[in-house]
Design an enzyme around this catalytic site. Structure first.
Site, PDB file in Angstrom:
ATOM      1  N   ASP A  13     -16.997  10.667  -0.116  1.00 24.94           N
ATOM      2  CA  ASP A  13     -15.708  11.190  -0.549  1.00 24.94           C
ATOM      3  C   ASP A  13     -15.976  12.416  -1.415  1.00 24.94           C
ATOM      4  O   ASP A  13     -16.667  12.317  -2.435  1.00 24.94           O
ATOM      5  CB  ASP A  13     -14.958  10.140  -1.369  1.00 24.94           C
ATOM      6  CG  ASP A  13     -14.763   8.845  -0.601  1.00 24.94           C
ATOM      7  OD1 ASP A  13     -14.036   8.861   0.398  1.00 24.94           O
ATOM      8  OD2 ASP A  13     -15.345   7.820  -1.014  1.00 24.94           O
ATOM      9  N   ASP A 123     -13.389   4.938   6.816  1.00 19.66           N
ATOM     10  CA  ASP A 123     -12.489   4.463   5.762  1.00 19.66           C
ATOM     11  C   ASP A 123     -11.095   5.035   5.903  1.00 19.66           C
ATOM     12  O   ASP A 123     -10.335   5.091   4.942  1.00 19.66           O
ATOM     13  CB  ASP A 123     -13.068   4.827   4.388  1.00 19.66           C
ATOM     14  CG  ASP A 123     -12.469   3.998   3.272  1.00 19.66           C
ATOM     15  OD1 ASP A 123     -11.835   2.979   3.567  1.00 19.66           O
ATOM     16  OD2 ASP A 123     -12.621   4.372   2.096  1.00 19.66           O
ATOM     17  N   HIS A 349      -9.009  11.200   2.978  1.00 19.37           N
ATOM     18  CA  HIS A 349      -8.020  10.175   2.646  1.00 19.37           C
ATOM     19  C   HIS A 349      -7.772  10.048   1.149  1.00 19.37           C
ATOM     20  O   HIS A 349      -6.629   9.859   0.726  1.00 19.37           O
ATOM     21  CB  HIS A 349      -8.434   8.823   3.234  1.00 19.37           C
ATOM     22  CG  HIS A 349      -9.839   8.420   2.960  1.00 19.37           C
ATOM     23  ND1 HIS A 349     -10.871   8.751   3.798  1.00 19.37           N
ATOM     24  CD2 HIS A 349     -10.392   7.740   1.935  1.00 19.37           C
ATOM     25  CE1 HIS A 349     -12.005   8.285   3.318  1.00 19.37           C
ATOM     26  NE2 HIS A 349     -11.747   7.668   2.183  1.00 19.37           N
TER      27      HIS A 349
END
Length: 888
Positions: A13, A123, A349
């Site tokens: 991320d 994810d 996300h």
């Protein structure tokens, strides 16, 4: 013999529970360690770089001297890259954003080497139904994902709705068009092989559990172990850990591998009884609490800005630049790629879902602004170029010509505002501080708008203004001036798709005849619809073609929210508050034959926040479902102001709601009771109008059923339907009585997930503005409302020019499509050559005839990567995504 494939990776991320640069600096350390490990441990097979090429850019931004080492590692197969640019959220980014992520990711990968042939969604918060077709169109036949479907396991009880279940972690996945790919579920998550011990006793305990977990779901003897997790440093002694495992289990082969090795083995050994899953995967068979669909309403300002910038790039800048390119304009490929990359950096996300710490989302707003400014610049340059090519010589020299473009894929009805410079006085040669008074002192001219045939066009004058302006010539210094501007609003009817038309502002008395839109004090009416506003602020809508009446529309529901950025959770035992329970102040804002606008203002008293217990429960990291916090007993005023707008010739009823929010820990929705008796509804998703069940299976425990949308949600029966359009409002729910509840915003104070991360800016305090619309239709016309909902997000483009001759006619369409079932999402130049790309999809689930024509060019069928030329067959398959390449 069982084989265990250990894939080293780190799910990266770029930003989340710590700011971007904090993650970034850890990435530098990871990459440094990898490059060293590749040199010092020849047994280390490879490292999967999380499916996203942006990691390479992020690393070399700090370590540019490492480019050769990175390239060497990729060429040697040690560093496995691609196929995407970033790992973006599927549901909260546009259809085109999903394609550009693959297109740019593949291009970036090929600059370095060969990308991993795997659709990688470890994810993603649910998976879009068109994933199989998108993957096939990008030459991928496998997708790996972590969420959305739950395998039943061998001895588990099969759930009621088998459509969303699989007995194995491997399954066939069918899209709505019939495309099929292999799906691989991380049934034990993408960290099931993390931190493997090298100590034999510890390794024995580790492997006994991990092997048992994997074997519970695996369809073959090929077991996948993901050696990594979120921001996980590389396990430097992994080869030693694998040697230990092979010693402990001589009847099992443990190997360090990349996905390519594992997938080749898996495909060769698949059983015949794999389950088939269909369409979108959003954990419908679960208890409903951890679908994470409520991220669609977290930090709504991000979603609104994303919609705005996405439309600026894909629906305005690119189509205008493409039309100009066909006339000799130098297509700004590099600038647009830069804008797309900048925008997509907001699409992972944890970014676009609004579920990170505050500093992350402040940085996103800067990226949005950057991408938006590039898009606006490209659009401005293209319209200036086109304006000089378009013939405006039908007007006399006193006229002020301007051009309007419809850059959507369907005939558009609506209004456009343009600021026309009526007169200017240059700084040069004048005492500039006197110019404002000179122009302001002149009488305001009486004007109207005409087309090239002299016909008056319905319009309104919005403002007269004298102000400063400047030009930036391409070959000279800037030119400042003071000018008088007249802003006008035109009302256009069914302007063709991808077309332009010339108009002019002229000094002439305007014809303003016709019946006003507002009839009485609280009724708006045109030829399509009648809206009656009740004393409590609710609306009654009458569809005039069918005489069908929808009552009690536009009621606002306010309730507490003690959840987090991921999940809405209403405190137990508290009341909800409704706008229709308080008086409404209703007043007419504007009323002409062209437009009616009524303002509804309601003052609600609601609790100012949650009570003090919430903060304690958050600090305890108490799961939201266990919280006992209530709402504060202190009440505070919340003012909701809504403007209802109805235009001439337009069946779309527009709403703009403004809330100056100073309430915390709550949610606000607007309710539209449909009155339909049906079990299903439709919503705009990625390259798909998806049908969803109104009620969930018995496994569902969540008292709410939030869903994603892009431009609209729709419900109908055999006699007609209702479409609720929106601008950047991605969450809705269908209530038990088939009311459509559109979430305007949620205010929460923590990130949620695995710890306590305070996020005061997620309370979304301050002025909030929301735009949405209502469209009714009869037994036919459903797809027309879908186009209108899409167009609600894309304004007309307008630019002033002068009187001149030109090679392009005053009114023209750039391309035509003969079937409204084809909704076009892209008009752009191809990445690699001078072809023009048109992309769209079939709104229907039936086969449809289709002819798309562009003057002087021949169309061929291509794929999403703009590869290949196949003959066009003149038809669309059900739910088909089609990319057409037009060549000279």
């Amino acid at each position: 013999m069982k084989k265990v494939y250990i894939v080293s990776h780190s799910h990266w991320d770029r930003e989340w529970y710590i700011p971007y640069e904090a993650h970034h600096m850890r990435l530098i350390e990871l990459m440094d360690d990898l490059l060293e490990l590749f040199e010092t441990d020849p047994e280390f097979d490879s490292f999967h770089l999380d499916g996203q090429t942006i990691i390479l850019d992020d690393y070399l931004q700090v370590r540019p001297e490492k480019e050769e080492a990175v390239r060497k590692a990729i060429e040697a197969g040690k560093l496995k890259i691609g196929p995407f640019y970033i790992l973006q959220d599927a549901f909260l980014t546009s259809s085109e954003s999903n394609v550009r992520n693959m297109l740019i990711g593949m291009q970036e990968s090929k600059k370095w080497g060969t990308p991993v042939k795997l659709g990688y969604f470890p994810d993603t918060f649910g998976n879009m139904g068109q994933t199989p077709q998108l993957m096939k169109e990008a030459n991928l036949d496998v997708a790996a994902f972590g969420r959305g479907v739950k395998p039943t396991g061998f001895n588990n009880v099969v759930i009621n709705d088998e459509k969303y279940s699989s007995q194995f972690s491997e399954m066939w996945w069918d899209g709505p068009d019939g495309s099929r790919i292999l799906g691989v579920l991380f049934a034990n998550w993408y960290s099931n092989g993390n931190e493997i011990p090298t100590n034999k006793e510890q390794a024995k305990v580790f492997w006994e559990q991990k092997l048992r977990d994997a074997e519970q779901y695996a369809a073959t003897d090929h077991l996948l172990m993901m050696n990594g997790c979120d921001h996980q440093p590389v396990q430097k002694d992994i080869t030693e850990a694998i040697r230990v495992a092979n010693e402990l289990y001589p009847d099992i082969e443990f190997i360090h591998a990349g996905f390519d090795t594992y997938l080749n083995a898996l495909k060769a050994d698949l059983p015949a009884d794999l389950s088939v899953i269909e369409g979108e995967l959003t954990s419908q068979e679960s208890d409903g609490w951890y679908t994470l669909a409520n991220t669609a309403s977290s930090r709504v300002y991000l979603k609104q800005r994303n919609t705005e910038v996405s439309c600026q790039l894909e629906n305005m800048a690119e189509p205008l630049a493409t039309m100009a390119f066909a006339e000799g304009f130098d297509y700004p490929s590099d600038q647009l790629d830069y804008a797309w990359k900048t925008l997509m950096q907001n699409h992972p996300h944890d970014s676009i879902c609004g579920c990170s710490v505050d500093s992350v989302h402040r940085g996103m707003m800067t990226r949005f602004e950057t991408a938006d400014e590039v898009g606006k610049y490209v659009a401005s340059e293209a319209t200036t170029f086109l304006a000089n090519k378009i013939d405006t010589s039908a007007f006399d020299n006193e006229a002020k010509p301007f051009i309007v473009w419809n850059t959507t894929s369907h005939a558009k009805t609506g209004s456009v505002q343009i600021e026309i410079e009526w007169e200017r006085m240059l700084f040069a040669g004048n005492k500039h501080d006197t110019l404002y008074d000179k122009l302001s002192g002149k009488p305001v001219p009486e004007v109207c708008v005409i087309d090239v045939n002299g016909n008056q066009i319905p319009f309104e004058i919005i403002t007269h203004e004298v102000k400063f302006g400047f030009d930036l010539p391409k070959d000279a210094f800037r030119v400042p001036y003071i000018a008088r501007y007249i802003t006008v609003q035109l009302f256009l009817t069914k302007m063709p798709a991808y077309s332009h038309e010339v108009f002019a502002l002229v000094q002439k008395e305007a014809n303003t005849s016709g019946e006003n839109i507002i009839r009485g004090e609280r009724t708006l009416e045109n030829e399509f619809i009648r809206i009656d506003i009740q004393e409590n602020g609710k609306l009654t809508a009458t569809h005039k073609a069918t005489s069908r009446v929808h009552e009690n529309l536009l009621s606002f529901e306010e309730t507490g929210d003690i959840g987090n950025e991921y999940i809405f959770f209403e405190p137990t035992g508290v009341s909800r508050y409704y706008s229709h329970d308080v008086p409404a102040n209703i007043r007419v804002i504007r009323n002409t034959p062209n437009v009616g606008e009524i303002e509804i203002c309601q003052e609600m008293l609601v609790p100012e926040s949650a009570d003090e217990l919430l903060e304690k429960e958050q600090k305890m990291v108490l799961e939201f479902k266990l919280r006992q916090a209530k709402r504060s007993k202190k009440m505070k005023k919340m003012v909701i102001t809504t403007r209802v707008v109805l235009e001439k010739n337009n069946s779309l009823v527009q709403f703009e709601t403004t809330v100056n929010n100073d309430i915390k820990d709550h949610r606000l929705r607007v309710l539209f009771p449909t009155g339909f008796e049906t079990n299903v509804h439709q919503a705009d998703s990625i390259y798909e109008v998806v049908s969803r069940q109104n009620k969930m299976p018995e496994t569902w425990e969540n008292v709410t059923n939030p869903n994603h949308q892009h431009a609209f949600v729709h419900m109908e029966d055999e006699s007609g339907g209702m479409t609720i359009a929106n601008f950047g409002l991605n969450e809705y729910e269908v209530l038990e009585d088939n009311t459509i509840a559109l979430t305007l915003f949620r205010s929460v104070g923590e990130m949620g997930d695995w710890g306590y991360f305070e996020t005061p800016e997620a309370q979304c305090l301050g002025k909030q503005v929301f735009k949405y619309a209502l469209i009714l239709h009869g037994a036919d016309g459903k797809e027309e409302t879908f186009h209108q909902a899409k167009q609600f997000q894309v304004p007309f483009t307008a630019a002033q020019t002068d009187v001149h001759k030109g090679s392009l006619p005053a009114k023209s369409s750039f391309l035509t499509a003969d079937n409204d079932a084809f909704l076009m999402t892209a008009l752009k130049k191809a990445q690699e050559d001078d072809a023009i790309i048109v992309r769209g999809y079939n709104l229907k689930s039936t086969k449809e005839p289709l002819q798309v024509k562009m003057g002087g060019r021949t169309g061929y069928r291509s794929n999403l990567l703009e590869e290949g030329r196949k003959p066009l067959l003149g038809e669309l398959k059900p739910a088909e995504i089609m990319t057409i390449k037009f060549v000279k």
